[in-house]
Each structure stands twice: as C-alpha cells, then as structure tokens.
Design a protein around this motif. Structure first.
Motif, PDB file in Angstrom:
ATOM      1  N   ARG A 223       0.840  -1.199   0.000  1.00  0.00           N
ATOM      2  CA  ARG A 223       0.000   0.000   0.000  1.00  0.00           C
ATOM      3  C   ARG A 223       0.872   1.245   0.000  1.00  0.00           C
ATOM      4  N   ARG A 295       0.255   4.133  -6.736  1.00  0.00           N
ATOM      5  CA  ARG A 295      -0.945   3.328  -6.496  1.00  0.00           C
ATOM      6  C   ARG A 295      -1.714   3.209  -7.805  1.00  0.00           C
ATOM      7  N   ILE A 296      -2.175   2.012  -8.094  1.00  0.00           N
ATOM      8  CA  ILE A 296      -2.788   1.763  -9.395  1.00  0.00           C
ATOM      9  C   ILE A 296      -4.150   1.101  -9.217  1.00  0.00           C
ATOM     10  N   PRO A 297      -5.049   1.245 -10.193  1.00  0.00           N
ATOM     11  CA  PRO A 297      -6.355   0.575 -10.128  1.00  0.00           C
ATOM     12  C   PRO A 297      -6.199  -0.937 -10.065  1.00  0.00           C
ATOM     13  N   TYR A 298      -7.228  -1.600  -9.531  1.00  0.00           N
ATOM     14  CA  TYR A 298      -7.137  -3.035  -9.280  1.00  0.00           C
ATOM     15  C   TYR A 298      -6.918  -3.831 -10.567  1.00  0.00           C
ATOM     16  N   ASP A 299      -7.550  -3.432 -11.661  1.00  0.00           N
ATOM     17  CA  ASP A 299      -7.381  -4.192 -12.894  1.00  0.00           C
ATOM     18  C   ASP A 299      -5.938  -4.129 -13.390  1.00  0.00           C
ATOM     19  N   ARG A 300      -5.301  -2.975 -13.220  1.00  0.00           N
ATOM     20  CA  ARG A 300      -3.888  -2.860 -13.611  1.00  0.00           C
ATOM     21  C   ARG A 300      -3.003  -3.675 -12.667  1.00  0.00           C
ATOM     22  N   PHE A 301      -3.356  -3.666 -11.388  1.00  0.00           N
ATOM     23  CA  PHE A 301      -2.622  -4.460 -10.400  1.00  0.00           C
ATOM     24  C   PHE A 301      -2.651  -5.938 -10.779  1.00  0.00           C
ATOM     25  N   SER A 323      -2.254  -8.662  -0.924  1.00  0.00           N
ATOM     26  CA  SER A 323      -1.504  -8.718  -2.189  1.00  0.00           C
ATOM     27  C   SER A 323      -0.631  -9.967  -2.284  1.00  0.00           C
TER      28      SER A 323
END
Length: 419
Positions: A223, A295-301, A323
């Motif tokens: 995070r 910090r990145i959006p969940y789909d990119r993660f 994660s």
C-alpha cells in the motif's frame, strides 16, 4: 435477521460477506464514515455519521491514540442511538473494533449478538520491539508501557464481542488466551476465479513501454513503500539484482505515505530516502529498468501480477497483506521474508522461497534461482496457486466459513461468553 455492520471504511473486510447476507434476504445496514449521504450498496443500506468532538490540549502522549478511538466510539454510539430511536434493532452486529467505533454498542443494544474482527494485538515483547535494529527504540522499557496503553481499545472490546474472527493464525496468536477462545481463523478470501494466471496479460508502464509475459518482470507491491513491509531491504538488494539480471524490469507499486510504523524525518518520504541511498550504485541504464508505479487501479494491479516472473514480499511480524495471497493466486513464484506471518502461507521450496528478512544478498540469490530455473518457477507458481485456492478461495472456502460463523453467532445468547 437485521444485521448491522460497523466499519469506518465500509465495506473493508466485509466486501463479500455483507452483500452475501443481503442476498440471503437479511436486512443489512452499515454505519460508516465513508459516505456523506445515505445510499444503498449491493443490497446494504449505508448510513453516514460524522465524528463529533475535538482532541484535548496537553494530553499525555500515550493517551492520544486512545482519545481518537474514544471520539469515534462516542460518535458511533450517538449514531447508533439515533438508529435505535428510529426503531432499528439489530439481531447481529458485525464490527471492526480497530478504530474504537464498536466500544459502546453493547450499551445501545444489549440483546444483539456482536461479532468482532480481531486484526492484531500489539506485542510488547523485546523481540518485537527490537525487530528492526535500523530503528532502535530510544527507551524500549517505555515502549512496552506505551503499547500496553495502545491495547486499551482491544481490552475494552473483550466484554463487547460474543465471537471473534481473525484472518490468519499469526494474527489470532497475538491476542491473549481469553480472546483466542472465541476467535475463529477465517481469511477474508481471494476470488481465485478472477485472480488467475493470464498468459496474454500486458502492463503499460508508460507511453513508451508495455510489458508482457515475454519480459523478465520482478514485482514488489505494498500500500505504501515503507520499512514495515521491507521496502528498505528490497531497495538495498536492487543494485546487485539489476547487475545479476541485466534484462529484468522491476516494478514497484505503492504510495509515498506511511501505513504502519514510524514516520520518516519531516519533509521526506521513505520511498525517496532509500532511492537516495542506492541510486549512486546504479547506472542510468539500469535505473531506467526500475519503475515506480505508485498506487494503481485493481485491474492494472492484476495485470501486473499476471506478467510477473518473481514477486518479492517482505513484512515485519505484522498483518499479512492481501496482495501476497493475490500474487499466489495469479501463479507468480513468491520470494518472501521468513517472518512469522509468511510461514503459514509459504513453505520454503514448495509454495515459494523464503529468505532472512534483513539479508539483501539472500533476497537476490533467491530471486535469481527462480528466474534462472523456469521449471522451478513453474512448480512454485502452480503450487502457490493451488494452496491459495485450497486455503484462501473466496467462494468455496472463506465465504462459506464466514456465513457459518454468522449462523453460529446468531444461535448464541448475547453477552454470555465465559472463560
């Protein structure tokens, strides 16, 4: 049944449980600070409230943390009393007590069954206080006293909850025995049907660089980039890692703030402090292969995990990150610190590779072993995913256990827990 959720950042850990209960036909509501106006989210009525009151001046430093919890507890109590006056009586209350909100709920609804999410009991042992020698305590004997005061909120909740839930064995083990008697160990759950390997995944780093499974990608995700999650150890391994793996692309995900532990010196960030420490030992060409994604959006993660060839995760003896389990579910070979929270998820040589937390050379060695041995990487990734599916799968393992926990709570006599 009427079920009331209490979480300052709802849904938090109840992201799946609350909608599932609403779908079963229960009347579900949530008191939360997250929304400003009443709303409905996936069948759950969201009820906003605000924190009333201000911090006192000149308060003893050891009481500042508890005062913030007291202010939240009083504010939540007043919001609960307003709900009661409107005629709402919950059969079950499900709350995260970490911020204090649920402290006085037994006083509002004495007949409600109350289930609490027990995340962590702060440890004051010498091994915990001195875990990271880089950050020595000025007065460890006083820290023991300070942490005892920090646990006041936990101790007050001992007489509030009928049942408890904790996501890992390690986290449950931090609580005193009288708590552990009522704690069920049930993870929040990972949707392993969504978090899956994907050979066609791509991750766009910037307009000029897109990475895929054809690339040698090393990932590090938290995070926030901070010592509690081993950021300093990873950065110190980076110069050698880049030299050993001249084609590797290293992607770090995380913010510049502090989630856990001490704050950096005024005007600085832990991220930049350790960049400054190692940058002089990394050539410009090698540094161009290091990418801070923020910090990145969940789909990119998820896309990033799906292209990763080696995922590095470290943590102090503390809460285990979602994660880590998500990386396992995505089939990524895991290289992790050998600290206590990891040992129930990672078996060395089976579901991942473990190394001593402070040993940057060992970190590099383990990463290289995985990257140099595709068969090992494949075996570790498959075993890690299978373990995640068997142990942490949301739909088939964790959510059914959570619903059983709710059913057990519903059958209890409220406020009758004995030791």
């Amino acid at each position: 049944m009427n079920i009331l959720f209490i979480h300052q950042n709802f849904p938090g850990q109840y992201k799946h449980l609350a909608p599932a209960l609403a779908a079963q036909g229960h009347t579900c509501a949530a008191l939360t600070l997250r929304v400003k106006k009443p709303a409905v989210w996936r069948g759950v009525k969201l009820i906003p409230y605000t924190i009333k009151g201000k911090s006192a001046q000149g308060l003893h430093a050891w009481l500042v943390d508890f005062e913030t919890k007291m202010l939240r507890a009083e504010s939540c109590y007043r919001a609960a009393m307003h709900l009661k006056d409107q005629g709402f009586t919950p059969d079950i209350i499900v709350a995260h007590p970490g911020w204090g909100e649920s402290m006085f709920l037994r006083d509002v609804w004495p007949t409600a069954r109350i289930g609490l999410y027990y995340e962590l009991f702060y440890q004051a042992s010498e091994s915990e206080l001195s875990f990271d020698p880089e950050f020595p305590r000025k007065a460890p004997e006083l820290d023991r006293l300070r942490l005892r005061m920090k646990n006041i909120n936990n101790m007050l909740h001992l007489q509030v909850g009928d049942l408890g839930i904790s996501p890992t064995k390690f986290q449950a083990s931090t609580f005193p025995e009288e708590f552990q008697k009522r704690i069920s160990i049930i993870h929040d759950g990972i949707d392993t049907g969504i978090v899956t390997p994907n050979a066609g995944a791509q991750f766009k780093v910037n307009p000029n660089l897109s990475l895929s499974r054809r690339d040698e990608v090393i990932t590090f995700v938290n995070r926030n980039l901070e010592p509690y999650r081993g950021y300093h150890v990873f950065m110190r391994a980076l110069p050698q890692l880049l030299q050993e793996r001249p084609k590797a692309q290293v992607v770090l995900v995380g913010g510049d703030e502090v989630s856990y532990g001490a704050k950096p010196p005024a005007g600085q960030s832990w991220k930049q402090i350790y960049i400054n420490e190692v940058r002089g030992r990394i050539s410009d060409a090698d540094w161009a292969r290091v990418h801070f994604a923020g910090r990145i959006p969940y789909d990119r993660f998820l896309s990033l995990l799906q292209i990763s060839k080696a995922h590095v995760y470290l943590t102090y003896p503390f809460v285990l990150s979602w994660s880590l389990i998500e990386a396992m579910s995505a089939g990524v070979p895991i290289i992790a610190s050998d600290t206590a929270p990891l040992k129930e998820a990672i078996s060395h040589g089976q579901t991942g590779r473990l190394f001593p937390f402070f040993d940057a050379d060992a970190l590099v060695s383990e990463v290289c072993k995985v990257l140099e041995n595709p068969e090992m990487a494949k075996t570790l990734g498959l075993a890690g995913r299978n373990f995640a599916k068997e142990t942490y799968d949301l739909q088939n393992v964790c959510l059914p256990k959570q619903l059983d926990w709710i059913a057990k709570l519903a059958d209890m006599e409220p406020g009758q827990v004995t030791f």
